[in-house]
Structure formats: structure tokens, C-alpha cells
Enzyme design. Sequence first.
Site, PDB file in Angstrom:
ATOM      1  N   HIS A  17     -12.995 -31.272  18.811  1.00 20.00           N
ATOM      2  CA  HIS A  17     -14.460 -31.653  18.692  1.00 20.00           C
ATOM      3  C   HIS A  17     -14.620 -33.122  18.414  1.00 20.00           C
ATOM      4  CE1 HIS A  17     -16.495 -31.205  14.625  1.00 20.00           C
ATOM      5  NE2 HIS A  17     -15.312 -30.527  14.409  1.00 20.00           N
ATOM      6  N   ASP A  70     -13.777 -34.785   9.691  1.00 21.16           N
ATOM      7  CA  ASP A  70     -14.248 -33.694  10.691  1.00 21.16           C
ATOM      8  C   ASP A  70     -15.314 -34.279  11.551  1.00 21.16           C
ATOM      9  OD1 ASP A  70     -15.251 -31.246  11.616  1.00 21.16           O
ATOM     10  OD2 ASP A  70     -16.445 -30.862  10.067  1.00 21.16           O
ATOM     11  N   GLU A 122     -19.587 -28.970  18.867  1.00 24.01           N
ATOM     12  CA  GLU A 122     -19.073 -27.718  17.813  1.00 24.01           C
ATOM     13  C   GLU A 122     -19.863 -27.619  16.650  1.00 24.01           C
ATOM     14  OE1 GLU A 122     -16.204 -26.458  14.798  1.00 24.01           O
ATOM     15  OE2 GLU A 122     -17.598 -27.981  14.646  1.00 24.01           O
ATOM     16  N   ASP A 150      -8.712 -29.860  14.800  1.00 25.06           N
ATOM     17  CA  ASP A 150      -9.997 -29.966  13.902  1.00 25.06           C
ATOM     18  C   ASP A 150      -9.538 -30.041  12.535  1.00 25.06           C
ATOM     19  OD1 ASP A 150     -12.657 -29.908  13.094  1.00 25.06           O
ATOM     20  OD2 ASP A 150     -13.001 -27.861  13.994  1.00 25.06           O
ATOM     21  N   HIS A 178     -18.715 -31.921   5.628  1.00 23.31           N
ATOM     22  CA  HIS A 178     -19.966 -32.301   6.016  1.00 23.31           C
ATOM     23  C   HIS A 178     -20.957 -32.904   5.123  1.00 23.31           C
ATOM     24  CE1 HIS A 178     -19.730 -28.256   8.930  1.00 23.31           C
ATOM     25  NE2 HIS A 178     -19.022 -29.404   9.234  1.00 23.31           N
TER      26      HIS A 178
HETATM   27  N1  TRP Z   1     -15.519 -27.771  11.874  1.00 21.25           N
HETATM   28  C1  TRP Z   1     -15.182 -26.758  11.467  1.00 21.25           C
HETATM   29  C2  TRP Z   1     -16.449 -26.032  10.706  1.00 21.25           C
HETATM   30  O1  TRP Z   1     -17.141 -26.765  10.314  1.00 21.25           O
HETATM   31  C3  TRP Z   1     -14.252 -26.820  10.156  1.00 21.25           C
HETATM   32  C4  TRP Z   1     -13.231 -25.752   9.993  1.00 21.25           C
HETATM   33  C5  TRP Z   1     -13.637 -24.578   8.881  1.00 21.25           C
HETATM   34  C6  TRP Z   1     -11.989 -25.106  10.614  1.00 21.25           C
HETATM   35  N2  TRP Z   1     -12.585 -23.809   8.888  1.00 21.25           N
HETATM   36  C7  TRP Z   1     -11.585 -24.112   9.848  1.00 21.25           C
HETATM   37  C8  TRP Z   1     -11.435 -25.533  11.697  1.00 21.25           C
HETATM   38  C9  TRP Z   1     -10.721 -23.257  10.314  1.00 21.25           C
HETATM   39  C10 TRP Z   1     -10.311 -24.902  11.922  1.00 21.25           C
HETATM   40  C11 TRP Z   1      -9.999 -23.860  11.317  1.00 21.25           C
HETATM   41  O2  TRP Z   1     -16.609 -24.656  10.763  1.00 21.25           O
HETATM   42 ZN    ZN Z   2     -14.950 -29.611  12.705  1.00 23.41          ZN
END
Ligand code: TRP
Ligand code: ZN
Length: 322
Positions: free
Chosen positions: A130, A142, A176, A205, A292
Site C-alpha cells: 500500500h 508504513d 489501505e 507492508d 502511525h
Molecule cells: N498497515 C497495517 C495496519 O495498519 C500494518 C500491520 C499491522 C500489518 N499488522 C500487520 C501488516 C500484519 C502486515 C501484517 O494494520
Molecule cells: Zn501498512
Amino acid sequence: MKLSVPVTVPVTGRAAVAVAVAVATLFTTGSIAGAAPAAEPVAAAAPDLPVAGVKAHLTQFQSIAAANGGNRAHGRAGYTASLNYVKGKLDAAGFTTTVQSFTSGGRTGYNLIADWPGGDTDQVLMAGSHLDSVSSGPGINDNGTGSAAVLEAALAVSRAGYQPTKHLRFAWWGAEELGLVGSRYYVNNLSAAGRARISGYLNFDMIGSPNPGYFVYDDDPTIEQTFKDYFAGIGVATEIETEGDGRSDHAPFKSAGVPVGGLFTGASRTKTAAQAAKWGGTSGQAFDRCYHSSCDTTSNINDTALDRNGDALAYAVWELSE
Ligand code: TRP
Ligand code: ZN
């Protein structure tokens, strides 16, 4: 960094790739004494994905956020600028790019799809990430990391002139962070036949977390094993990804019956003492303390994790598309 990993033939590196692409079909001769020489196709070795190239894309994402109110979020100028940056690189490298628009929260969002000409379009290998950030920061880990590494892998395909058996398709998803909106839109708009043609989807990600773990998704066993083989070859232990299974763009593909896999270096969960013992870093601290947040900048990256995951990504793209 290039480290030895099991490959189909004992030749590695750019020279081997160049030879394999220069000759339409290359054969190696078997060495079984007394038997007729057996011919086997030689697979092109995956390149070492240059981490400097991946980091250069992160620097651009950071600049784009800085010039656009501090983020690259859905519906904001920093998102379209990020998309135009990635698209420009892909177009110049010979990809066929498509921008797919959708609406979420009253704002237009965009997915970017890049097809590498050639290969069997009844067997499509996809890799995606994303491209949007949250609105509170520039989203460099992220998910600048996944976006930059997928871009660099696509550019590596172009540089190598790689012509695998399967058709390669790379994707950068919008929205996303609003609930997998762009990837779900893409999957929902595929025909049943179009979905069936996708032989695998690889998701990236958060792959450069500052206090990293090495997590592999345990969805499709072949994809999972491919990533595990890479990490075993460089002597890095992995664990199964469990921090919110289904919390990224592979989920809509998995729901539609597409084999999926991916890599992750951890978000807000805390690294244990056992994990710090095998991976280094700081126990009792989050994998990504800036998850975040406004501090998810180019300072929020572990270069070794980014390098290893980028190399694993390239290895999987090559291995799974032969
Ligand atoms: N962008 C995802 C989110 O905000 C980040 C994330 C959290 C993630 N847990 C994950 C990405 C597990 C891959 C696998 O939720
Ligand atoms: Zn992410």
C-alpha cells in the site's frame, strides 16, 4: 548485500542473469557418469536488490510528504504525488501502467498497476504494497518501505530484461489505512476468470521496522517456504506473522481464493527477550515505536531489515515466476 542462497544452478549474480536473458533457452549438461547428457533449463538467479535504490525512493516519499502537509494519505496531494513518482519510474522502465480510481470517504483514491510485458497471462504472479500513509505522518516504514522495495524489484526486472514463464504484475494500493479499500476494490472488480489467472499475490507492508522482527506470513505453503528458504540461506531466523493476521492488502486476495504470502518486520507489538536474543534490537520495546505517528520518517528505518527483506522480495519474485 548478496549472500549465498540455494539456487537452481551454481551460478549467481548479474552476469548469470545477463547470460540467461540473452539466450532464449539455455541448457546445462548433466554429469551422471555413463548416462546420456541430461539437459535441464537454467533458471535466472534473482539479483541483489540494491538497498541504496530502495532508500532513495524513501527519501523521495519523505520529501513528497514534507511538501504536502506532512503526509501521503488517501485523498491528499501527497498521495497523488507519491503515485506519480512511482508511475514515472515504471513508465520509463518499460512497464505498462494503469491507474484505477475508486471513491472512499467522499474522496477519490487510486491504485497503480504495472504489468511487465511477456509471460503467460494465464499465470500471473503479483507483488504489491500500500502506497498511502495515515494522515498523522509521512508513513516511511508504513508503508514507504514496501512501496519502495516493490518499485525497486520492478526496476530490477527491467534492468535484467527478465522474461519469466509467468506474467509479472506489480501493484501499489490506495486507502489501505481506511480498511484495505483499494486492494479490495481491485479484487472485487476482477472477473472470476481474472482472479483464477492470478497464481500468487505477495504483500509487503512494513519491512524496515526500526527494532525489527523477521515475520513470514503462513498462508500459501509454497510462498511461505520460498521466503523461509531465502532467510535460511542468509542465516536469519524467522517467525510466523501473527500481529493482526489479515490486516493488510493480501486479505482480499486470500478471501477470493488467491494463494498469498508476504513479509513484515513488526508494528506496535513489543519485542520479547527471546526475540531480541535471536534478532538483536531492544526487548520490551515496540518493533516500531513510530507506528502511525508523525515520527515515521526516514529516521524510523532499520537498514539491515530493509536490505534483507528487499532481497527476499526479489528472490521470491524470481523463484515464483520461473
Ligand atoms: N498497515 C497495517 C495496519 O495498519 C500494518 C500491520 C499491522 C500489518 N499488522 C500487520 C501488516 C500484519 C502486515 C501484517 O494494520
Ligand atoms: Zn501498512
